[in-house]
Write an enzyme that holds these catalytic residues in place. Structure first.
Site, PDB file in Angstrom:
ATOM      1  N   ASN A   1       0.880  -1.165   0.000  1.00 25.73           N
ATOM      2  CA  ASN A   1       0.000   0.000   0.000  1.00 25.73           C
ATOM      3  C   ASN A   1       0.917   1.213   0.000  1.00 25.73           C
ATOM      4  O   ASN A   1       1.464   1.587   1.025  1.00 25.73           O
ATOM      5  CB  ASN A   1      -0.892  -0.029   1.248  1.00 25.73           C
TER       6      ASN A   1
ATOM      7  N   LYS B   1       0.263   4.275  -0.430  1.00 25.53           N
ATOM      8  CA  LYS B   1      -0.340   5.503   0.117  1.00 25.53           C
ATOM      9  C   LYS B   1      -0.021   6.699  -0.799  1.00 25.53           C
ATOM     10  O   LYS B   1       0.100   6.522  -2.011  1.00 25.53           O
ATOM     11  CB  LYS B   1       0.128   5.729   1.564  1.00 25.53           C
TER      12      LYS B   1
ATOM     13  N   HIS C   1      -9.575   1.678   4.575  1.00 25.48           N
ATOM     14  CA  HIS C   1      -8.330   1.887   5.309  1.00 25.48           C
ATOM     15  C   HIS C   1      -8.577   2.887   6.441  1.00 25.48           C
ATOM     16  O   HIS C   1      -9.355   3.821   6.267  1.00 25.48           O
ATOM     17  CB  HIS C   1      -7.232   2.400   4.366  1.00 25.48           C
TER      18      HIS C   1
ATOM     19  N   GLU D   1      -6.953   5.274   7.478  1.00 19.96           N
ATOM     20  CA  GLU D   1      -6.679   6.675   7.121  1.00 19.96           C
ATOM     21  C   GLU D   1      -7.869   7.273   6.367  1.00 19.96           C
ATOM     22  O   GLU D   1      -8.175   8.464   6.514  1.00 19.96           O
ATOM     23  CB  GLU D   1      -5.378   6.754   6.298  1.00 19.96           C
TER      24      GLU D   1
ATOM     25  N   GLU E   1      -5.786  -4.276  10.560  1.00 18.55           N
ATOM     26  CA  GLU E   1      -4.731  -3.290  10.761  1.00 18.55           C
ATOM     27  C   GLU E   1      -4.996  -2.511  12.047  1.00 18.55           C
ATOM     28  O   GLU E   1      -5.759  -1.526  12.025  1.00 18.55           O
ATOM     29  CB  GLU E   1      -4.685  -2.319   9.579  1.00 18.55           C
TER      30      GLU E   1
ATOM     31  N   GLY F   1       2.342   2.591  10.687  1.00 21.36           N
ATOM     32  CA  GLY F   1       3.328   3.643  10.497  1.00 21.36           C
ATOM     33  C   GLY F   1       4.016   4.083  11.780  1.00 21.36           C
ATOM     34  O   GLY F   1       4.687   5.111  11.812  1.00 21.36           O
TER      35      GLY F   1
ATOM     36  N   SER G   1       3.184  -1.791  10.467  1.00 21.64           N
ATOM     37  CA  SER G   1       4.622  -1.905  10.723  1.00 21.64           C
ATOM     38  C   SER G   1       5.159  -3.314  10.477  1.00 21.64           C
ATOM     39  O   SER G   1       6.057  -3.780  11.188  1.00 21.64           O
ATOM     40  CB  SER G   1       4.959  -1.431  12.136  1.00 21.64           C
TER      41      SER G   1
HETATM   42  P1  PGA Z   1       2.656   0.493   7.620  1.00 23.23           P
HETATM   43  O1  PGA Z   1       1.199   0.701   6.981  1.00 23.23           O
HETATM   44  O2  PGA Z   1       3.170  -0.831   7.109  1.00 23.23           O
HETATM   45  O3  PGA Z   1       3.460   1.652   7.149  1.00 23.23           O
HETATM   46  O4  PGA Z   1       2.479   0.460   9.102  1.00 23.23           O
HETATM   47  C1  PGA Z   1       0.322  -0.360   6.788  1.00 23.23           C
HETATM   48  C2  PGA Z   1      -0.956   0.150   6.164  1.00 23.23           C
HETATM   49  O5  PGA Z   1      -1.438   1.205   6.575  1.00 23.23           O
HETATM   50  O6  PGA Z   1      -1.516  -0.472   5.240  1.00 23.23           O
END
Ligand code: PGA
Length: 251
Positions: free
Chosen positions: A9, A11, A96, A98, A168, A174, A214
């Site tokens: 992903n 982003k 997601h 976000e 998630e 992140g 992460s």
């Molecule tokens: P990350 O994000 O691996 O940077 O923690 C995962 C995601 O949001 O899909």
């Protein structure tokens, strides 16, 4: 047997040239190997057609990170599921955290998006997960169950079978703070039991449930060794081909 999947992903990262170069690197790295999982990259809308042109779709799947909740028309700035499909993409991330947090996406909106994605033969990667406060309050199971019930449980068993889930935990995205393999397994097993109670054991056993938050080369093997963890949705570590491949080969 259900599919093992590692999906990137990206982003809102990479410009078009950087994105195409990254996709080429991943595509190249996949040439010499036979991974034990499906590999997918989900990229910004602007990159979809160009990335599609440089990857071998038999080895690397392509997806968008979102799609509109409307079919077409006067929705300035939106990108529909059919537009996504027309680029050659076959996956779409929906729900997601976000999107939920920053763009106010509710279960009602996500239901519309899911329906349109399925209508356009896109495979939704549907994200669920609790925030830190909910885990601390011990309401994380209820929160995740409600996210699944509200957005997904009006689907027929057949349509539900087309969806990939991604657990998630928002506190792990992140942040460098990964859920432990036991925390992931506990939640994934719970999610599978929620699916089984609604759609039966056979559908639940066939549903791929990815872990995201992460995930990196150093912890992927441990997470993926858990029986209910069927792969990963990878943010930060999908932006470097070597790191992403380190996760792909963790199976
Ligand atoms: P990350 O994000 O691996 O940077 O923690 C995962 C995601 O949001 O899909």
């Amino acid at each position: 047997m259900r599919k093992k999947i590692v999906a990137g992903n990206w982003k809102m990262n990479t410009n078009l040239q950087e994105g195409v170069a990254l996709a080429k690197d991943v595509n190249e790295a996949l040439k010499g190997i036979a991974p034990k999982c499906d590999v997918v990259v989900c990229v910004p809308f602007t990159h979809l057609a160009s990335v599609n042109a440089v990857i071998d779709s038999t080895k690397l799947g392509l997806g968008a990170e979102n799609c509109a909740d409307q079919k077409s028309g006067a929705y300035t700035g939106e990108v529909s599921a059919s537009m996504v499909a027309s680029t050659g993409a076959t996956y779409v991330i929906l729900g997601h955290s976000e999107r939920r947090q920053y763009y106010g996406e509710t279960s009602a909106i996500l239901k519309e998006k899911l329906g349109l994605a399925l209508e356009n033969n896109l495979t939704p990667i549907f994200c669920i997960g609790e925030v830190l406060e909910e885990r601390d309050n011990n309401t994380h199971f209820d929160v995740v169950k409600a996210q699944i019930e509200e957005a997904l449980f009006e689907l027929s068993a057949e349509d539900f079978g087309k969806i990939i889930l991604a657990y998630e935990p928002v506190w792990a995205i992140g942040t460098g703070k990964t859920a432990t393999d036991d925390q992931a397994e506990e939640m994934h097993a719970f999610i599978r039991s929620v699916i089984a109670a609604k759609y039966g054991d056979a559908v639940a056993e066939e549903t791929s449930i990815l872990y995201g938050g992460s995930c990196k080369p150093s912890n992927a093997a441990q997470l993926f060794a858990k029986p209910n963890v069927d792969g990963g949705l990878i943010g930060g570590a999908s932006l470097k081909a070597a790191d992403f491949m380190g996760i792909v080969t963790a199976f």
